[in-house]
Design a protein around this motif. Structure first.
Motif: not given
Length: 179
Positions: A128-135, A161
């Motif tokens: 969820q965090n990655l989807e928010k950050d990358t779009g 990372y």
């Protein structure tokens, strides 16, 4: 001809055919099954590479293996590849096809490696965090490597990372030895 060019051409042809028949996602599932088999079965890979087994025998074996678990379109494509004596290219074609679908669907692959298995809840939070950050929609794979001690390594496409304790300890050691 360069093997990677062969893989890309076949993958693009299959992708175009899937789009034309409006079967991209079901074809994607089938190709993922075939690709997983390539990675998991040494016997299957030996079958692909065996020059003693004739083309017609390989086609018959593929029909027996796959007739009930993949679509007719995917099976026909496998048989075509075999007919053209390109069966050793199947893993590369599958990988390229999967990449084409990911690009088309806006899916970004990511891998998280930790010292211990993560719970589904934590993986969902990372996704969820990655989807928010990358779009983009994230296809998350988790791996376990006990040598990391703790922390995690996150790989998104071609970026990595490293927040593992093992790497942090190495950095501290290098800094101490440099003084």
């Amino acid at each position: 001809m360069n093997h990677s060019k062969i893989n890309v051409r076949y993958a693009k042809a299959l992708f175009s055919l899937g789009q034309e028949k409006n079967q991209i996602m079901s074809l994607h599932e089938d190709i993922c099954k075939i690709y997983a088999l390539c990675g998991q079965s040494d016997d299957f890979m030996q079958l692909l590479d065996n020059p003693i087994i004739t083309t017609s025998e390989k086609k018959e074996i593929f029909q027996k293996i796959f007739h009930s678990c993949i679509s007719e379109l995917a099976l026909d494509f496998l048989l075509l590849i075999t007919e053209n004596n390109r069966e050793m290219e199947i893993p590369g074609i599958c990988r390229n096809f999967i990449d084409l679908v990911r690009t088309d669907q806006g899916i970004m692959p990511a891998t998280v490696t930790t010292a211990e298995k993560l719970s589904g809840e934590i993986l969902a939070q990372i996704r969820q965090n990655l989807e928010k950050d990358t779009g983009k929609k994230i296809e998350l794979t988790d791996k376990v490597n006990p040598l990391l001690i703790g922390g995690m390594i996150l790989r998104i496409s071609d970026q990595q990372y490293d927040g593992s304790i093992a790497t942090q300890l190495k950095k501290i050691k290098s800094a101490m030895l440099a003084k």
